[in-house]
Design a protein around this motif. Structure first.
Motif, mmCIF file in Angstrom:
data_model
loop_
_atom_site.group_PDB
_atom_site.id
_atom_site.type_symbol
_atom_site.label_atom_id
_atom_site.label_comp_id
_atom_site.label_asym_id
_atom_site.label_seq_id
_atom_site.Cartn_x
_atom_site.Cartn_y
_atom_site.Cartn_z
ATOM 1 N N THR A 9 36.401 27.204 6.252
ATOM 2 C CA THR A 9 36.771 28.200 5.253
ATOM 3 C C THR A 9 36.322 29.591 5.687
ATOM 4 O OG1 THR A 9 34.748 27.727 3.993
ATOM 5 C CG2 THR A 9 36.743 26.554 3.358
ATOM 6 N N SER A 45 34.097 30.263 1.328
ATOM 7 C CA SER A 45 32.823 30.145 2.052
ATOM 8 C C SER A 45 31.675 30.692 1.214
ATOM 9 C CB SER A 45 32.887 30.896 3.385
ATOM 10 O OG SER A 45 33.868 30.346 4.231
ATOM 11 N N SER A 60 41.729 29.897 4.989
ATOM 12 C CA SER A 60 40.996 28.684 5.331
ATOM 13 C C SER A 60 41.886 27.682 6.050
ATOM 14 C CB SER A 60 40.400 28.054 4.068
ATOM 15 O OG SER A 60 39.454 28.948 3.502
#
Length: 299
Positions: free
Chosen positions: A141, A146, A199
């Motif tokens: 990600t 994240s 991602s």
């Protein structure tokens, strides 16, 4: 002979409570199997490194455990079974073992046939110019997700699984950020501009069961990019229920496509996480699919 390798820190340390039961079950049903639960990551990695190539390892833990051991699992060409005892368990979902009683999962992991699946590899440069390599099984990600993963890792210990990720998501929305990203997919320009995240997934779900790419397959020789453009707080909040039921892909500011290699550039630095494990901030990331690179036991 198989090695049953337990991460005593999985599930916030609760996995360690299973050690006596695991030891008793193995003595009765698989006396040739070895059980180990090293406290230190370096000790578990050294144990994996000592195994003959092609040995079978049963991992007792979750996505984070698999990710920490993945470099050595790949390097030693080990066959991997899984007894899911983690917080996210997205790999376990994709392998068909999430929700199984641990005795059933352990039996399958020890005795079941293995199949080759793809993995991903991210080569990235941090803000100090240092380069890193980070393999992953489920997701890599970049951006908002994240930041959510980092917040979830540091979240309340009494929250587990999807509620923990939802808590982290709602808290991250308060500090909503976007990143100026430039993407090239398989050598072709794909996007430039402000993004909520960009991602990559190999499994249908991430974030403890969110069906981010419901059509993703483990062994098709490609990964799947998931790109979110600009969203305000209310728009991102309204998108969350759609993500939870896999109905987000039709949104005009959501893009999804398969690839074999993806390049992401971000001058300001974008936060990265692999299988939910926070890596740091990257100015450039090159992600590619490692086709049929890991043998795993799956249903």
């Amino acid at each position: 002979m198989a090695l049953v390798l337990l991460n005593p820190h999985a599930q916030g340390g609760r996995a360690a409570r299973r050690i006596p039961a695991l030891r008793a079950w193995l003595a009765a049903h698989a006396p040739d199997a070895q059980l180990a639960a090293p406290e230190a990551l370096s000790d578990s990695v050294a144990l994996l490194q000592s195994l003959p190539e092609g040995s079978r390892v049963v991992v007792v833990g979750g996505d984070g455990t698999l990710n920490r051991w993945l470099p050595m699992l790949l390097a030693r060409r080990l066959t991997v079974g899984l007894v899911p005892m983690g917080s996210g368990n997205d790999s376990a979902r994709a392998w068909g073992v999430d929700g199984l009683p641990w005795t059933q999962a352990l039996t399958l992991a020890l005795q079941g046939p293995a199949q080759a699946i793809d993995t991903g590899l991210a080569r990235w440069r941090d803000l100090q110019g240092q380069t890193h390599e980070s393999p992953f099984l489920s997701s890599l990600t970049a951006g908002f997700d994240s930041a959510v993963g980092l917040r979830a890792l540091n979240g309340p210990s009494w929250l587990r699984g999807l509620p923990r990720y939802l808590w982290a998501t709602l808290h991250e929305l308060i500090h909503l950020r976007h990143w100026d990203l430039t993407l090239h997919s398989d050598g072709h320009f794909k996007h430039q501009g402000a993004c909520l995240f960009a991602s990559s997934l190999n499994t249908p779900t991430f974030g403890s069961g969110m069906p981010a790419v419901p059509h993703a397959q483990l062994a098709d020789g490609q990964l799947n990019a998931l790109l979110a453009g600009t969203f305000g707080r209310s728009g991102a909040l309204l998108m969350l229920p759609r993500l939870l039921i896999g109905q987000h892909l039709g949104h005009p500011r959501i893009g999804c496509w398969p690839y074999r290699q993806l390049d992401i550039a971000c001058t300001q630095g974008v936060p990265l996480a692999a299988d939910g494990e926070y890596l740091g901030e990257a100015q450039h990331v090159r992600i590619h699919c490692q086709a049929a690179s890991l043998l795993v036991v799956r249903r």
